[in-house]
Motif scaffolding. Structure first.
Motif, PDB file in Angstrom:
ATOM      1  N   GLN A   1      -5.995  26.813  13.779  1.00  0.00           N
ATOM      2  CA  GLN A   1      -5.011  27.691  14.403  1.00  0.00           C
ATOM      3  C   GLN A   1      -4.649  28.800  13.416  1.00  0.00           C
ATOM      4  N   VAL A   2      -4.583  30.024  13.921  1.00  0.00           N
ATOM      5  CA  VAL A   2      -4.131  31.172  13.133  1.00  0.00           C
ATOM      6  C   VAL A   2      -2.966  31.796  13.873  1.00  0.00           C
ATOM      7  N   ARG A   3      -1.877  32.043  13.154  1.00  0.00           N
ATOM      8  CA  ARG A   3      -0.660  32.539  13.806  1.00  0.00           C
ATOM      9  C   ARG A   3      -0.010  33.603  12.925  1.00  0.00           C
ATOM     10  N   THR A   4       0.521  34.641  13.548  1.00  0.00           N
ATOM     11  CA  THR A   4       1.346  35.608  12.834  1.00  0.00           C
ATOM     12  C   THR A   4       2.783  35.484  13.332  1.00  0.00           C
ATOM     13  N   ILE A   5       3.727  35.561  12.394  1.00  0.00           N
ATOM     14  CA  ILE A   5       5.147  35.397  12.722  1.00  0.00           C
ATOM     15  C   ILE A   5       5.930  36.533  12.073  1.00  0.00           C
TER      16      ILE A   5
ATOM     17  N   ALA B   1       9.939  40.062   7.383  1.00  0.00           N
ATOM     18  CA  ALA B   1       8.622  39.744   6.826  1.00  0.00           C
ATOM     19  C   ALA B   1       7.655  39.384   7.937  1.00  0.00           C
ATOM     20  N   ARG B   2       6.384  39.650   7.671  1.00  0.00           N
ATOM     21  CA  ARG B   2       5.326  39.237   8.591  1.00  0.00           C
ATOM     22  C   ARG B   2       4.487  38.186   7.876  1.00  0.00           C
ATOM     23  N   TRP B   3       4.457  36.983   8.460  1.00  0.00           N
ATOM     24  CA  TRP B   3       3.780  35.855   7.846  1.00  0.00           C
ATOM     25  C   TRP B   3       2.475  35.559   8.580  1.00  0.00           C
ATOM     26  N   LEU B   4       1.518  35.039   7.837  1.00  0.00           N
ATOM     27  CA  LEU B   4       0.261  34.535   8.391  1.00  0.00           C
ATOM     28  C   LEU B   4       0.223  33.037   8.173  1.00  0.00           C
ATOM     29  N   SER B   5       0.120  32.279   9.252  1.00  0.00           N
ATOM     30  CA  SER B   5       0.025  30.826   9.189  1.00  0.00           C
ATOM     31  C   SER B   5      -1.397  30.413   9.564  1.00  0.00           C
ATOM     32  N   VAL B   6      -2.063  29.688   8.669  1.00  0.00           N
ATOM     33  CA  VAL B   6      -3.439  29.229   8.899  1.00  0.00           C
ATOM     34  C   VAL B   6      -3.442  27.710   8.807  1.00  0.00           C
TER      35      VAL B   6
ATOM     36  N   LEU C   1       2.066  38.330   4.657  1.00  0.00           N
ATOM     37  CA  LEU C   1       1.205  39.490   4.899  1.00  0.00           C
ATOM     38  C   LEU C   1       1.869  40.784   4.430  1.00  0.00           C
ATOM     39  N   ALA C   2       3.149  40.950   4.780  1.00  0.00           N
ATOM     40  CA  ALA C   2       3.830  42.206   4.423  1.00  0.00           C
ATOM     41  C   ALA C   2       5.323  42.065   4.639  1.00  0.00           C
TER      42      ALA C   2
END
Length: 229
Positions: free
Chosen positions: A73-77, A88-93, A181-182
């Motif tokens: 699963q790949v998710r951006t939050i 913040a923008r997070w990447l969950s892998v 991510l940023a």
């Protein structure tokens, strides 16, 4: 006559503003669509069958698929909690396959405030750290007295060496890394309170790197449990 002219001018100004705002909204939607397409392309370069399974939660986009025979699963939050200085923008892998642990192991870096992507704050039991874990890391679990193969886990800390990896979660149903991510553009957020992240895109090389790290960690934990049995 002057009243008529004034009314016409006022109407023209209102119409111009309406058209301008409509153009801005359309441009924003177009940019969002282009950004989503770029992110999907980056993900599918690694997870070829990735499918967007987002449930409509604001700020959260989720893809699921398979990688090297494992469900992932790949998710951006987008995290806009008021306790953060900047959104913040997070990447969950995640790899969503069985892991030979009997409870939750959650390692959070610099846990200074609540997050929207984790239940870390709800875990009641803090674990002592074995050598090899980052100094800024805090370890928690949901079950007192549970033993984890900390020496093995500590040997897989490479993604946390750059300061952008935030969380490592290990559960009986999978493993996950959350990556920053940023952060939002400070000037725009300070003036307009808009969480804009510029041209930040999901890098396929980063996804591959995190999946490899998670897979190696999961394999090492499962192998150690089989040997112990």
């Amino acid at each position: 006559m002057s009243d008529v002219i004034s009314a016409l001018l006022a109407g023209a100004i209102v119409l111009a503003l309406v058209l301008h705002f409509a153009w801005q909204a359309r441009r924003s939607r177009d940019r969002a669509s282009a950004a989503l397409a770029a992110d999907e392309a980056g993900i599918r370069a690694v997870v070829a069958d990735a499918d967007n399974v987002s449930d409509g939660t604001a700020g959260v986009i989720t893809w699921e698929g398979s990688w090297n025979g494992q469900r992932v699963q790949v998710r951006t939050i987008v995290d806009t909690l008021a306790t953060r200085k900047l959104p913040a923008r997070w990447l969950s892998v995640s790899i969503t396959e069985k892991v030979s642990v009997t409870a939750i192991f959650d390692m959070m870096m610099r846990p200074g405030s609540p997050t929207t992507f984790s239940n870390f704050d709800h875990l009641q039991h803090t674990l002592p750290k074995a050598p090899g874990f980052p100094a800024e890391a805090v370890l928690r679990t949901d079950r007192r007295g549970t033993r984890f193969p900390q020496s093995i886990i500590a040997g897989h800390m490479e993604p946390f060496s750059e300061g952008r990896a935030k969380e490592l979660l290990i559960t009986p149903n999978g493993v996950r890394i959350v990556w920053l991510l940023a952060e939002a553009e400070r000037a725009r957020y300070g003036v307009f309170r808009q969480a804009a992240f510029g041209d930040t895109r999901i890098d396929s090389a980063l996804i591959e790197r995190l999946l490899v790290s998670l897979s190696d960690l999961r394999d090492a934990i499962n192998r150690s449990e089989r040997q112990a049995a």
